[in-house]
Each structure stands twice: as structure tokens, then as C-alpha cells.
Design a protein around this motif. Sequence first.
Motif, PDB file in Angstrom:
ATOM      1  N   GLN B   2       0.775  -1.109  -0.123  1.00 28.87           N
ATOM      2  CA  GLN B   2       0.027  -0.180  -0.025  1.00 28.87           C
ATOM      3  C   GLN B   2       0.882   1.428  -0.212  1.00 28.87           C
ATOM      4  OE1 GLN B   2      -2.110  -0.630   3.579  1.00 28.87           O
ATOM      5  NE2 GLN B   2      -3.282  -2.357   2.830  1.00 28.87           N
ATOM      6  N   ARG B   3       0.600   2.300  -0.839  1.00 28.99           N
ATOM      7  CA  ARG B   3       1.428   3.402  -0.821  1.00 28.99           C
ATOM      8  C   ARG B   3       0.566   4.549  -1.113  1.00 28.99           C
ATOM      9  NH1 ARG B   3       6.352   2.758  -4.742  1.00 28.99           N
ATOM     10  NH2 ARG B   3       6.869   1.310  -3.291  1.00 28.99           N
ATOM     11  N   VAL B   4       0.871   5.741  -0.651  1.00 28.24           N
ATOM     12  CA  VAL B   4       0.389   7.008  -0.791  1.00 28.24           C
ATOM     13  C   VAL B   4       1.374   7.838  -1.397  1.00 28.24           C
ATOM     14  CG1 VAL B   4      -0.984   8.943   0.268  1.00 28.24           C
ATOM     15  CG2 VAL B   4      -1.209   6.564   1.330  1.00 28.24           C
ATOM     16  N   THR B   5       1.092   8.648  -2.451  1.00 31.47           N
ATOM     17  CA  THR B   5       1.966   9.628  -3.268  1.00 31.47           C
ATOM     18  C   THR B   5       1.390  10.819  -3.133  1.00 31.47           C
ATOM     19  OG1 THR B   5       2.872   7.783  -4.353  1.00 31.47           O
ATOM     20  CG2 THR B   5       3.513   9.890  -5.076  1.00 31.47           C
ATOM     21  N   GLN B   6       2.045  11.860  -2.581  1.00 27.97           N
ATOM     22  CA  GLN B   6       1.754  13.215  -2.479  1.00 27.97           C
ATOM     23  C   GLN B   6       3.203  13.832  -3.469  1.00 27.97           C
ATOM     24  OE1 GLN B   6       0.361  13.610   2.073  1.00 27.97           O
ATOM     25  NE2 GLN B   6      -0.023  15.232   0.789  1.00 27.97           N
ATOM     26  N   PRO B   7       2.880  14.072  -4.563  1.00 23.48           N
ATOM     27  CA  PRO B   7       4.075  14.203  -5.530  1.00 23.48           C
ATOM     28  C   PRO B   7       4.559  15.675  -4.932  1.00 23.48           C
ATOM     29  CG  PRO B   7       2.066  14.636  -6.924  1.00 23.48           C
ATOM     30  CD  PRO B   7       1.770  14.093  -5.319  1.00 23.48           C
ATOM     31  N   GLU B   8       4.213  16.657  -4.688  1.00 24.31           N
ATOM     32  CA  GLU B   8       4.566  18.048  -4.300  1.00 24.31           C
ATOM     33  C   GLU B   8       5.029  18.113  -2.748  1.00 24.31           C
ATOM     34  OE1 GLU B   8       1.052  19.304  -7.335  1.00 24.31           O
ATOM     35  OE2 GLU B   8       0.723  18.628  -5.310  1.00 24.31           O
ATOM     36  N   LYS B   9       6.292  18.352  -2.437  1.00 27.66           N
ATOM     37  CA  LYS B   9       6.643  18.832  -1.238  1.00 27.66           C
ATOM     38  C   LYS B   9       6.257  19.913  -0.730  1.00 27.66           C
ATOM     39  CE  LYS B   9      10.690  17.277   1.107  1.00 27.66           C
ATOM     40  NZ  LYS B   9      12.318  17.075   0.937  1.00 27.66           N
ATOM     41  N   MET B  84       0.660  22.263   6.649  1.00 27.96           N
ATOM     42  CA  MET B  84       1.306  20.895   5.905  1.00 27.96           C
ATOM     43  C   MET B  84      -0.162  20.173   5.795  1.00 27.96           C
ATOM     44  SD  MET B  84       4.295  19.962   5.552  1.00 27.96           S
ATOM     45  CE  MET B  84       4.912  18.449   4.987  1.00 27.96           C
ATOM     46  N   TYR B  85      -0.104  19.439   4.714  1.00 27.47           N
ATOM     47  CA  TYR B  85      -1.380  18.721   4.306  1.00 27.47           C
ATOM     48  C   TYR B  85      -1.255  17.199   4.173  1.00 27.47           C
ATOM     49  CZ  TYR B  85      -4.131  23.136   4.072  1.00 27.47           C
ATOM     50  OH  TYR B  85      -4.729  24.419   4.256  1.00 27.47           O
ATOM     51  N   TYR B  86      -1.822  16.305   4.452  1.00 27.44           N
ATOM     52  CA  TYR B  86      -1.525  15.017   4.572  1.00 27.44           C
ATOM     53  C   TYR B  86      -2.753  14.292   4.099  1.00 27.44           C
ATOM     54  CZ  TYR B  86       2.340  15.874   7.783  1.00 27.44           C
ATOM     55  OH  TYR B  86       3.705  16.388   8.284  1.00 27.44           O
ATOM     56  N   CYS B  87      -2.443  13.526   3.189  1.00 23.81           N
ATOM     57  CA  CYS B  87      -3.446  12.466   2.482  1.00 23.81           C
ATOM     58  C   CYS B  87      -3.260  11.292   3.198  1.00 23.81           C
ATOM     59  CB  CYS B  87      -3.127  12.425   1.233  1.00 23.81           C
ATOM     60  SG  CYS B  87      -4.219  11.125   0.300  1.00 23.81           S
ATOM     61  N   ALA B  88      -4.355  10.815   3.650  1.00 27.93           N
ATOM     62  CA  ALA B  88      -4.241   9.409   4.525  1.00 27.93           C
ATOM     63  C   ALA B  88      -5.544   8.246   4.300  1.00 27.93           C
ATOM     64  CB  ALA B  88      -4.215   9.916   5.741  1.00 27.93           C
ATOM     65  N   PRO B  89      -5.093   7.599   3.412  1.00 22.67           N
ATOM     66  CA  PRO B  89      -6.203   6.503   3.263  1.00 22.67           C
ATOM     67  C   PRO B  89      -6.177   5.459   4.172  1.00 22.67           C
ATOM     68  CG  PRO B  89      -4.780   6.601   1.410  1.00 22.67           C
ATOM     69  CD  PRO B  89      -4.130   7.411   2.599  1.00 22.67           C
ATOM     70  N   ALA B  90      -7.517   4.780   4.400  1.00 27.94           N
ATOM     71  CA  ALA B  90      -7.556   3.795   5.408  1.00 27.94           C
ATOM     72  C   ALA B  90      -8.120   2.574   4.306  1.00 27.94           C
ATOM     73  CB  ALA B  90      -8.268   4.007   6.663  1.00 27.94           C
ATOM     74  N   MET B  91      -7.624   1.387   4.544  1.00 24.10           N
ATOM     75  CA  MET B  91      -8.395   0.325   3.711  1.00 24.10           C
ATOM     76  C   MET B  91      -9.522  -0.114   4.612  1.00 24.10           C
ATOM     77  SD  MET B  91      -7.067  -0.353   0.988  1.00 24.10           S
ATOM     78  CE  MET B  91      -8.091  -1.887   0.674  1.00 24.10           C
ATOM     79  N   ILE B 101      -2.830   5.334   6.538  1.00 26.93           N
ATOM     80  CA  ILE B 101      -1.431   5.412   5.847  1.00 26.93           C
ATOM     81  C   ILE B 101      -1.363   6.633   5.472  1.00 26.93           C
ATOM     82  CG2 ILE B 101       0.128   4.221   4.171  1.00 26.93           C
ATOM     83  CD1 ILE B 101      -1.185   1.656   4.726  1.00 26.93           C
ATOM     84  N   PHE B 102      -0.286   7.402   5.871  1.00 25.27           N
ATOM     85  CA  PHE B 102      -0.062   8.989   5.481  1.00 25.27           C
ATOM     86  C   PHE B 102       0.934   9.003   4.350  1.00 25.27           C
ATOM     87  CE2 PHE B 102      -2.001  11.378   8.789  1.00 25.27           C
ATOM     88  CZ  PHE B 102      -2.278  10.526   9.663  1.00 25.27           C
ATOM     89  N   GLY B 103       0.647   9.910   3.590  1.00 28.95           N
ATOM     90  CA  GLY B 103       1.740  10.413   2.620  1.00 28.95           C
ATOM     91  C   GLY B 103       2.623  11.103   3.323  1.00 28.95           C
TER      92      GLY B 103
END
Lengths: 116, 112
Positions: B2-9, B84-91, B101-103
Motif C-alpha cells: 500500500q502506498r500513498v503519493t503526494q508528489p509535491e513537497k 502541512m497537508y497529509y493525504c491518509a487513506p484507510a483500507m 497510511i499517511f503520505g
Amino acid sequence: EAGVTQFPSHSVIEKGQTVTLRCDPISGHDNLYWYRRVMGKEIKFLLHFVKESKQDESGMPNNRFLAERTGGTYSTLKVQPAELEDSGVYFCASSQGARRPNEKLFFGSGTQLSVL
Amino acid sequence: AQRVTQPEKLLSVFKGAPVELKCNYSYSGSPELFWYVQYSRQRLQLLLRHISRESIKGFTADLNKGETSFHLKKPFAQEEDSAMYYCAPAMNYGGSQGNLIFGKGTKLSVKP
């Protein structure tokens, strides 16, 4: 309403020493989580308690880390012996319902751990 | 995995400009999607849950299952959105949820 509290806010220890972090969740929250962020990396899940039981500890890095939640209230995370790579910010979070535990996580301010 | 990608730092925009913070995830199945935000000197807090379809502080996020994306958008950025913004999916596992799972996060800077 008191939020999630973590103690200490900062800890500086030497390699090989022991450190214990404490988290007091919001009263009545069954779910308690530990996460950590090491420098330059993403926030990573360590483990999840439901009341006093470990629901998921798949994120614990190794057996130097021991988490407890006696009586289903506060939790402690002990690192023994600490290594340099353990440095980072350790977050605790809590949430209410067991069925949808991620509905809304309330985070503590974190403990900044520095291992020298 | 499982992977989360936030491409912009780091994303820097001027006040009043539209903003889009990108998030892509790699999962099989149907994750539940969240955005968390950390303002300066504050705790990490929930900004938005996909399932509730709420609009918080003017932010919205659309799930695109085909592209496996959950980008966060706001039509007119404000200086107080700097954070700071974090994308965080949960299965989801048969009705019960796995863990977030945080980006790596995107730092949004809104200039006056």
C-alpha cells in the motif's frame, strides 16, 4: 474538553538508554494509536489498541519497542535500548467507535525524541 | 504494498488563487480517504473525510477510482490555509477499517 495529551513533549537521551513515552487519550475513546515520523519520512503507523488489547501491532519496528495500555486508559511506549534511528516525533491519537475507528482521529502534540 | 503519493513537497500560491494538492494511492479494493492538516504550532487534525462529502474551510476532494486519486482543492486560497497537508487513506476490510497510511505531506504556502 481535554484533548489527547502526551508526555514529555521533548526527550533527549543517549544511545543505549531507555525512554518511556506516555499518552492520555480523550476520556471514553476506546481506540488508541501510536504513530511516528522520522526525519524526512512519512508519518508511520506503529500500533493500535482497542481498550487494553493490541488490535494491530504490525508497525512496531522491532522488539526494542514495547507498548502497553493498562486498564484501557493511558498508554506507554517504551524504547529500550534506544538507537540513533529511533529519533523522531512520536504521535498518539485516539478515536471513539470500534467499528469505524478512523472516523475521526484526535492527535496529541507529539513527543520529539532525540537519541544522541 | 500500500502506498500513498503526494508528489509535491511544497506548493506556493498567491492569495485568491486556486489550489490543488495532489494525492495518489495504490491499493486494491476500496479505501476510505481522509485529508489531515497541521497548522503551524498546532496538532494534526482531520480536515476532510471523503465519505461525509463535507466541505471544510472551502476545501473539497473528489475520489477518482480510475486514476486512484483523491486531490484536495480550493477555488480561492487564503493566507490562513498555509499549513502541512497529509493525504491518509484507510483500507476497509469487510466492514471494519484498517489503519491510516499517511503520505509524506505537502506544505502549502499562501502568499499575500
